[in-house]
Design a protein around this motif. Structure first.
Motif, PDB file in Angstrom:
ATOM      1  N   GLN A  77       0.827  -1.204   0.000  1.00 26.12           N
ATOM      2  CA  GLN A  77       0.000   0.000   0.000  1.00 26.12           C
ATOM      3  C   GLN A  77       0.864   1.258   0.000  1.00 26.12           C
ATOM      4  OE1 GLN A  77      -2.891   0.027   3.121  1.00 26.12           O
ATOM      5  NE2 GLN A  77      -4.020   1.754   2.254  1.00 26.12           N
ATOM      6  N   ALA A  78       1.980   1.215   0.710  1.00 21.50           N
ATOM      7  CA  ALA A  78       2.890   2.365   0.734  1.00 21.50           C
ATOM      8  C   ALA A  78       3.469   2.613  -0.654  1.00 21.50           C
ATOM      9  CB  ALA A  78       4.002   2.127   1.744  1.00 21.50           C
ATOM     10  N   ILE A  79       3.823   1.536  -1.357  1.00 21.32           N
ATOM     11  CA  ILE A  79       4.348   1.671  -2.716  1.00 21.32           C
ATOM     12  C   ILE A  79       3.274   2.236  -3.632  1.00 21.32           C
ATOM     13  CG2 ILE A  79       5.167   0.363  -4.714  1.00 21.32           C
ATOM     14  CD1 ILE A  79       6.529  -1.530  -2.667  1.00 21.32           C
ATOM     15  N   ALA A  80       2.045   1.757  -3.475  1.00 26.43           N
ATOM     16  CA  ALA A  80       0.943   2.234  -4.312  1.00 26.43           C
ATOM     17  C   ALA A  80       0.694   3.722  -4.093  1.00 26.43           C
ATOM     18  CB  ALA A  80      -0.317   1.440  -4.012  1.00 26.43           C
ATOM     19  N   ILE A  81       0.801   4.181  -2.858  1.00 30.94           N
ATOM     20  CA  ILE A  81       0.606   5.599  -2.563  1.00 30.94           C
ATOM     21  C   ILE A  81       1.713   6.427  -3.213  1.00 30.94           C
ATOM     22  CG2 ILE A  81       0.634   7.321  -0.706  1.00 30.94           C
ATOM     23  CD1 ILE A  81      -0.767   5.174   1.045  1.00 30.94           C
ATOM     24  N   GLY A  82       2.948   5.951  -3.122  1.00 29.65           N
ATOM     25  CA  GLY A  82       4.074   6.666  -3.732  1.00 29.65           C
ATOM     26  C   GLY A  82       3.940   6.762  -5.233  1.00 29.65           C
ATOM     27  N   LEU A  83       3.531   5.667  -5.889  1.00 30.63           N
ATOM     28  CA  LEU A  83       3.356   5.678  -7.346  1.00 30.63           C
ATOM     29  C   LEU A  83       2.179   6.558  -7.746  1.00 30.63           C
ATOM     30  CD1 LEU A  83       4.014   1.951  -8.236  1.00 30.63           C
ATOM     31  CD2 LEU A  83       5.518   3.892  -8.596  1.00 30.63           C
ATOM     32  N   SER A  84       1.136   6.547  -6.946  1.00 33.29           N
ATOM     33  CA  SER A  84      -0.029   7.385  -7.234  1.00 33.29           C
ATOM     34  C   SER A  84       0.344   8.869  -7.200  1.00 33.29           C
ATOM     35  CB  SER A  84      -1.129   7.089  -6.221  1.00 33.29           C
ATOM     36  OG  SER A  84      -2.219   7.947  -6.406  1.00 33.29           O
ATOM     37  N   LYS A  91       5.056  12.323 -13.475  1.00 30.52           N
ATOM     38  CA  LYS A  91       6.323  11.622 -13.669  1.00 30.52           C
ATOM     39  C   LYS A  91       6.087  10.354 -14.481  1.00 30.52           C
ATOM     40  CE  LYS A  91       8.198  13.548  -9.491  1.00 30.52           C
ATOM     41  NZ  LYS A  91       8.600  13.311  -8.110  1.00 30.52           N
ATOM     42  N   LYS A  92       7.181   9.786 -15.001  1.00 29.56           N
ATOM     43  CA  LYS A  92       7.073   8.612 -15.861  1.00 29.56           C
ATOM     44  C   LYS A  92       6.811   7.375 -15.008  1.00 29.56           C
ATOM     45  CE  LYS A  92       9.400   5.963 -19.403  1.00 29.56           C
ATOM     46  NZ  LYS A  92      10.627   5.688 -20.111  1.00 29.56           N
ATOM     47  N   VAL A  93       5.559   6.917 -15.020  1.00 30.21           N
ATOM     48  CA  VAL A  93       5.127   5.734 -14.278  1.00 30.21           C
ATOM     49  C   VAL A  93       4.125   5.013 -15.166  1.00 30.21           C
ATOM     50  CG1 VAL A  93       4.063   4.911 -12.155  1.00 30.21           C
ATOM     51  CG2 VAL A  93       5.368   7.012 -12.122  1.00 30.21           C
ATOM     52  N   PRO A  94       4.205   3.676 -15.281  1.00 28.28           N
ATOM     53  CA  PRO A  94       3.208   2.959 -16.084  1.00 28.28           C
ATOM     54  C   PRO A  94       1.807   3.170 -15.547  1.00 28.28           C
ATOM     55  CG  PRO A  94       5.024   1.501 -15.523  1.00 28.28           C
ATOM     56  CD  PRO A  94       5.223   2.773 -14.743  1.00 28.28           C
ATOM     57  N   PRO A  95       0.795   3.049 -16.419  1.00 27.86           N
ATOM     58  CA  PRO A  95      -0.583   3.259 -15.952  1.00 27.86           C
ATOM     59  C   PRO A  95      -0.990   2.231 -14.909  1.00 27.86           C
ATOM     60  CG  PRO A  95      -0.552   2.493 -18.213  1.00 27.86           C
ATOM     61  CD  PRO A  95       0.854   2.754 -17.837  1.00 27.86           C
ATOM     62  N   LYS A  96      -1.932   2.620 -14.070  1.00 30.61           N
ATOM     63  CA  LYS A  96      -2.401   1.777 -12.985  1.00 30.61           C
ATOM     64  C   LYS A  96      -3.110   0.546 -13.534  1.00 30.61           C
ATOM     65  CE  LYS A  96      -5.196   2.143  -8.818  1.00 30.61           C
ATOM     66  NZ  LYS A  96      -6.064   3.022  -8.046  1.00 30.61           N
ATOM     67  N   LYS A  97      -2.804  -0.633 -12.976  1.00 32.56           N
ATOM     68  CA  LYS A  97      -3.480  -1.871 -13.384  1.00 32.56           C
ATOM     69  C   LYS A  97      -4.798  -1.960 -12.633  1.00 32.56           C
ATOM     70  CE  LYS A  97       0.731  -4.441 -14.252  1.00 32.56           C
ATOM     71  NZ  LYS A  97       1.545  -5.588 -13.848  1.00 32.56           N
ATOM     72  N   SER A  98      -5.863  -2.303 -13.345  1.00 31.54           N
ATOM     73  CA  SER A  98      -7.154  -2.371 -12.665  1.00 31.54           C
ATOM     74  C   SER A  98      -7.681  -3.761 -12.563  1.00 31.54           C
ATOM     75  CB  SER A  98      -8.180  -1.531 -13.407  1.00 31.54           C
ATOM     76  OG  SER A  98      -8.244  -1.916 -14.747  1.00 31.54           O
TER      77      SER A  98
END
Length: 98
Positions: A77-84, A91-98
């Protein structure tokens, strides 16, 4: 029985010869495509820093989730918050997987 074993062995030899030539031609194509995907970054270095910041906050017990405001204890969850947050900043981050 001896003829059956000989037939199986000869069948395996021809199959392995055909398989070896097919895999050699396919293997070359796979290697070139693998190089293309590995050469470009999936995540920007600054996105990694955002995730690192959120992980430190979680370990200190300061990271809280969105609406509920509960403490985050899960590493994922901490990683997900940082990527969000990195996505929100563009910033360059792949799109969120749903």
């Amino acid at each position: 029985m001896a003829t059956k074993k000989a037939a199986k062995k000869s069948g395996k030899k021809t199959a392995s010869k055909n398989g070896a030539s097919k895999t050699a031609s396919k293997g070359g194509a796979k290697k070139s495509s693998a190089k293309k995907s590995s050469s470009s970054r999936k995540y920007s270095p600054s996105a990694g820093k955002d995730v690192e910041r959120e992980m430190k906050a979680m370990k200190q017990g300061k990271l809280k989730s969105g609406r509920s405001g509960k403490k985050v204890t899960s590493r994922k969850q901490a990683i997900a918050i940082g990527l969000s947050e990195a996505r929100k900043e563009g910033k360059k981050v792949p799109p969120k997987k749903s």
